[in-house]
Design a protein around this motif. Structure first.
Motif, PDB file in Angstrom:
ATOM      1  N   MET A  23       3.557  -3.277  -4.059  1.00 16.37           N
ATOM      2  CA  MET A  23       3.088  -1.969  -4.550  1.00 16.37           C
ATOM      3  C   MET A  23       2.356  -1.197  -3.449  1.00 16.37           C
ATOM      4  O   MET A  23       2.449   0.022  -3.362  1.00 16.37           O
ATOM      5  CB  MET A  23       2.191  -2.140  -5.777  1.00 16.37           C
ATOM      6  CG  MET A  23       2.983  -2.422  -7.045  1.00 16.37           C
ATOM      7  SD  MET A  23       1.932  -2.546  -8.519  1.00 16.37           S
ATOM      8  CE  MET A  23       1.658  -0.819  -8.912  1.00 16.37           C
ATOM      9  N   VAL A  24       1.635  -1.915  -2.594  1.00 14.36           N
ATOM     10  CA  VAL A  24       0.981  -1.261  -1.449  1.00 14.36           C
ATOM     11  C   VAL A  24       2.049  -0.617  -0.567  1.00 14.36           C
ATOM     12  O   VAL A  24       1.950   0.558  -0.196  1.00 14.36           O
ATOM     13  CB  VAL A  24       0.134  -2.267  -0.626  1.00 14.36           C
ATOM     14  CG1 VAL A  24      -0.309  -1.645   0.699  1.00 14.36           C
ATOM     15  CG2 VAL A  24      -1.092  -2.714  -1.419  1.00 14.36           C
ATOM     16  N   PHE A  25       3.110  -1.379  -0.253  1.00 13.70           N
ATOM     17  CA  PHE A  25       4.192  -0.823   0.558  1.00 13.70           C
ATOM     18  C   PHE A  25       4.751   0.444  -0.087  1.00 13.70           C
ATOM     19  O   PHE A  25       4.928   1.474   0.573  1.00 13.70           O
ATOM     20  CB  PHE A  25       5.326  -1.839   0.724  1.00 13.70           C
ATOM     21  CG  PHE A  25       5.004  -3.013   1.621  1.00 13.70           C
ATOM     22  CD1 PHE A  25       4.221  -2.859   2.752  1.00 13.70           C
ATOM     23  CD2 PHE A  25       5.504  -4.275   1.332  1.00 13.70           C
ATOM     24  CE1 PHE A  25       3.934  -3.950   3.585  1.00 13.70           C
ATOM     25  CE2 PHE A  25       5.228  -5.360   2.158  1.00 13.70           C
ATOM     26  CZ  PHE A  25       4.445  -5.198   3.284  1.00 13.70           C
ATOM     27  N   ALA A  26       5.033   0.352  -1.399  1.00 12.07           N
ATOM     28  CA  ALA A  26       5.615   1.503  -2.112  1.00 12.07           C
ATOM     29  C   ALA A  26       4.692   2.719  -2.017  1.00 12.07           C
ATOM     30  O   ALA A  26       5.145   3.839  -1.792  1.00 12.07           O
ATOM     31  CB  ALA A  26       5.865   1.138  -3.576  1.00 12.07           C
ATOM     32  N   SER A  27       3.385   2.476  -2.155  1.00 14.18           N
ATOM     33  CA  SER A  27       2.430   3.591  -2.204  1.00 14.18           C
ATOM     34  C   SER A  27       2.218   4.245  -0.849  1.00 14.18           C
ATOM     35  O   SER A  27       1.753   5.379  -0.760  1.00 14.18           O
ATOM     36  CB  SER A  27       1.088   3.107  -2.755  1.00 14.18           C
ATOM     37  OG  SER A  27       0.436   2.261  -1.826  1.00 14.18           O
ATOM     38  N   GLU A  28       2.542   3.532   0.236  1.00 11.15           N
ATOM     39  CA  GLU A  28       2.295   4.090   1.567  1.00 11.15           C
ATOM     40  C   GLU A  28       3.374   5.087   2.006  1.00 11.15           C
ATOM     41  O   GLU A  28       3.161   5.850   2.950  1.00 11.15           O
ATOM     42  CB  GLU A  28       2.190   2.946   2.592  1.00 11.15           C
ATOM     43  CG  GLU A  28       0.879   2.177   2.447  1.00 11.15           C
ATOM     44  CD  GLU A  28       0.784   0.977   3.377  1.00 11.15           C
ATOM     45  OE1 GLU A  28      -0.365   0.569   3.664  1.00 11.15           O
ATOM     46  OE2 GLU A  28       1.830   0.435   3.802  1.00 11.15           O
ATOM     47  N   TYR A  29       4.527   5.078   1.333  1.00 13.95           N
ATOM     48  CA  TYR A  29       5.607   5.971   1.762  1.00 13.95           C
ATOM     49  C   TYR A  29       5.267   7.444   1.559  1.00 13.95           C
ATOM     50  O   TYR A  29       5.760   8.297   2.299  1.00 13.95           O
ATOM     51  CB  TYR A  29       6.921   5.610   1.055  1.00 13.95           C
ATOM     52  CG  TYR A  29       7.574   4.400   1.675  1.00 13.95           C
ATOM     53  CD1 TYR A  29       8.298   4.516   2.858  1.00 13.95           C
ATOM     54  CD2 TYR A  29       7.426   3.156   1.113  1.00 13.95           C
ATOM     55  CE1 TYR A  29       8.874   3.403   3.451  1.00 13.95           C
ATOM     56  CE2 TYR A  29       7.995   2.023   1.694  1.00 13.95           C
ATOM     57  CZ  TYR A  29       8.716   2.159   2.867  1.00 13.95           C
ATOM     58  OH  TYR A  29       9.272   1.050   3.457  1.00 13.95           O
ATOM     59  N   SER A  30       4.409   7.750   0.576  1.00 14.43           N
ATOM     60  CA  SER A  30       4.053   9.163   0.358  1.00 14.43           C
ATOM     61  C   SER A  30       3.393   9.739   1.611  1.00 14.43           C
ATOM     62  O   SER A  30       3.721  10.838   2.055  1.00 14.43           O
ATOM     63  CB  SER A  30       3.145   9.316  -0.871  1.00 14.43           C
ATOM     64  OG  SER A  30       2.034   8.437  -0.782  1.00 14.43           O
ATOM     65  N   GLY A  31       2.479   8.974   2.212  1.00 12.73           N
ATOM     66  CA  GLY A  31       1.818   9.425   3.437  1.00 12.73           C
ATOM     67  C   GLY A  31       2.771   9.490   4.613  1.00 12.73           C
ATOM     68  O   GLY A  31       2.706  10.404   5.438  1.00 12.73           O
ATOM     69  N   MET A  32       3.683   8.493   4.677  1.00 14.73           N
ATOM     70  CA  MET A  32       4.663   8.479   5.780  1.00 14.73           C
ATOM     71  C   MET A  32       5.556   9.713   5.731  1.00 14.73           C
ATOM     72  O   MET A  32       5.850  10.324   6.759  1.00 14.73           O
ATOM     73  CB  MET A  32       5.544   7.229   5.685  1.00 14.73           C
ATOM     74  CG  MET A  32       4.874   5.941   6.062  1.00 14.73           C
ATOM     75  SD  MET A  32       6.078   4.597   5.946  1.00 14.73           S
ATOM     76  CE  MET A  32       5.001   3.214   5.639  1.00 14.73           C
ATOM     77  N   VAL A  33       5.997  10.076   4.528  1.00  8.56           N
ATOM     78  CA  VAL A  33       6.873  11.241   4.378  1.00  8.56           C
ATOM     79  C   VAL A  33       6.131  12.507   4.809  1.00  8.56           C
ATOM     80  O   VAL A  33       6.675  13.356   5.508  1.00  8.56           O
ATOM     81  CB  VAL A  33       7.393  11.365   2.920  1.00  8.56           C
ATOM     82  CG1 VAL A  33       8.105  12.690   2.702  1.00  8.56           C
ATOM     83  CG2 VAL A  33       8.345  10.208   2.605  1.00  8.56           C
ATOM     84  N   GLU A  34       4.860  12.618   4.436  1.00  6.15           N
ATOM     85  CA  GLU A  34       4.051  13.779   4.851  1.00  6.15           C
ATOM     86  C   GLU A  34       3.953  13.851   6.376  1.00  6.15           C
ATOM     87  O   GLU A  34       4.075  14.920   6.972  1.00  6.15           O
ATOM     88  CB  GLU A  34       2.636  13.668   4.266  1.00  6.15           C
ATOM     89  CG  GLU A  34       2.529  14.128   2.826  1.00  6.15           C
ATOM     90  CD  GLU A  34       1.121  13.904   2.276  1.00  6.15           C
ATOM     91  OE1 GLU A  34       0.167  13.866   3.086  1.00  6.15           O
ATOM     92  OE2 GLU A  34       0.990  13.747   1.049  1.00  6.15           O
TER      93      GLU A  34
END
Length: 451
Positions: free
Chosen positions: A53-64
């Motif tokens: 879930m941590v991995f999943a949640s970090e993609y929002s910041g990566m996309v930004e």
């Protein structure tokens, strides 16, 4: 006296499964009973699904950030159901791996609850009784909810992986690592996240400077943290939950999660009746060799409430087998255990905090805080922290604390040096790997303060 088994293990988590497997490989006739899912807290409702879930949640910041690096990527919408389906498939796979480990090593398994009748007798829920020369308790722990009006409306970390849909808003109650990790996860997944903690600062017991930075960064990233705040009462309101807090506010949240502590699973196991001593919070009291007050009964892992970490439970299980089945009395080593907390930012730590070290002896503190290159280039103002606590007398590094992306990976390797007794000069003699964040650990030349 004849026995059905040389060893009967109660609990199919990391500690219990490891002990059962290694004892069986030594030629012991072993049985294991587990009333729920194999893999225990870590695999089924802890570290593994949490990290995914941590991995999943970090993609929002990566996309930004991607746009700053020239990528034309449009922020999408997170599909919780798609992620959850894949997550549960992975947990099923891992559970089957654990079952396979036991089966392939000829450990007899019983998928039901077990309790102790006497020092050598285990009784299953269906009434079957077995006599065992040795019994190992590895029943782990569970989350507890506070005693307050409406508490039953809240969920715990056990339930978070089962949500049918992500709530729009969530309150997380607690200030330990589980509360802080899930605050970061939910915030990253687009949930409006609020955190209440009754204490003055999150992550009690860890290095104060590191705790302060993590809290600051969590707030910067959008988690609404309220310190010195607790829940008084909760009640249903429409589809939400109205929460009355000690800071005088009343707010409605779609969901409330309690991460307010865990309790050892010792209820109804018949332990006190046969003479096994339990501590104040229900933990099994053991000696240095994991043996209880009843010589044939041992306990490892969270049920003993020593150091509640998966790798520690595994080490304790291995030490138990060395002691009982290999005739090599072995104490599990609980000193200088490196650990990572998957908050956002991540935190890796080994050894003493600055506060603990200062109370123990004269020290020097080497620390640096800076903006990491990757995030700085993307226009973020995030800061990281690298910190070493050094003994003035021996020059040994007593503690290493890292708040940074990938801190968990870094602290595993720094942990080897600290465990070996490396001095500050050993760190200084190591050439920096450039350009990395971790190079700062070997380039800090002057202490920022002494104590």
């Amino acid at each position: 006296m004849s026995f059905d088994y040389d060893l009967f293990v109660i609990g199919g988590g990391s500690g219990g499964v490891r002990a059962a497997r290694v004892a069986a490989q030594e030629g012991a006739h072993v049985a294991l009973a587990e009333e729920d899912r194999y893999g225990g807290t870590c695999v089924i409702r802890g570290c593994v699904p949490k990290k995914l879930m941590v991995f999943a949640s970090e993609y929002s910041g990566m996309v930004e950030d991607a746009a700053s690096y020239g990528w034309q990527i449009e922020p999408g919408v997170f599909d919780w159901v798609a992620f959850k389906t894949k997550l549960h498939a992975e947990l099923d796979r891992l559970e089957n791996v654990y079952r396979g480990i036991l089966k392939n090593n000829n450990v007899v398994t019983y998928d039901q609850r077990a309790r102790l009748v006497d020092a050598h007798t285990v009784e299953l829920a269906d009434g079957q009784q077995f006599r065992a020369k040795h019994i190992l308790l590895a029943t782990g722990g569970r989350p507890v909810t506070p005693d307050l009006p409406g508490a039953e409306l809240g969920i715990t970390s056990n339930d978070i992986f089962q949500l049918d849909a992500l709530p729009k808003s969530m309150l997380i109650v607690g200030g330990g690592y589980i509360a802080c990790e899930f605050a970061g996860i939910m915030n990253g997944l687009g949930v409006e996240t609020t955190q209440y903690y009754r204490g003055a600062q999150i992550l009690r017991g860890f290095d104060e400077e590191a705790r302060g930075l993590i809290c600051e960064e969590m707030c910067q990233r959008g988690v609404d943290v309220h310190l010195g705040t607790n829940v008084l009462e909760m009640r249903k309101e429409g589809n939400g939950i109205r929460v009355k807090a000690t800071n005088g506010t009343e707010r409605v949240f779609d969901a409330v999660m309690f991460a307010t502590g865990r309790k050892p699973n010792t209820d109804g196991l018949g332990l006190e009746e046969i003479g096994v001593e339990l501590g104040r919070s229900g933990q099994v009291v053991v000696d240095d060799y994991s043996q209880t007050a009843v010589p044939s009964v041992y306990a490892v892992g969270d049920v003993t409430d020593r150091v509640n970490l998966t790798p520690v439970a595994i080490r304790e299980g291995m030490a138990f087998v060395e002691t009982v089945f290999k005739g090599n009395p072995t104490k599990p080593d609980h000193e200088l255990i490196p650990t990572a907390i998957f908050t956002q930012p991540e935190f890796g730590t080994v050894g003493l905090s600055e506060e603990e070290a200062r109370d123990q002896e004269p020290i020097e503190v080497y620390a640096t805080s800076f903006k990491p290159m990757q995030q700085s280039f993307a226009g973020r103002s995030e800061r990281v922290l690298m910190k070493l606590i050094v003994s003035k007398a021996t020059r040994k590094v007593l503690g290493c604390h890292i708040v940074a992306p990938g801190a968990g990976e870094m602290i595993q390797l720094a942990g080897i040096a600290v465990k070996m007794g490396a001095t500050k000069e050993d760190f200084d003699r190591t050439v920096a790997v450039h350009p990395t964040m971790s190079e700062e650990i070997v380039t800090m030349k002057t202490p920022v303060r002494s104590g």
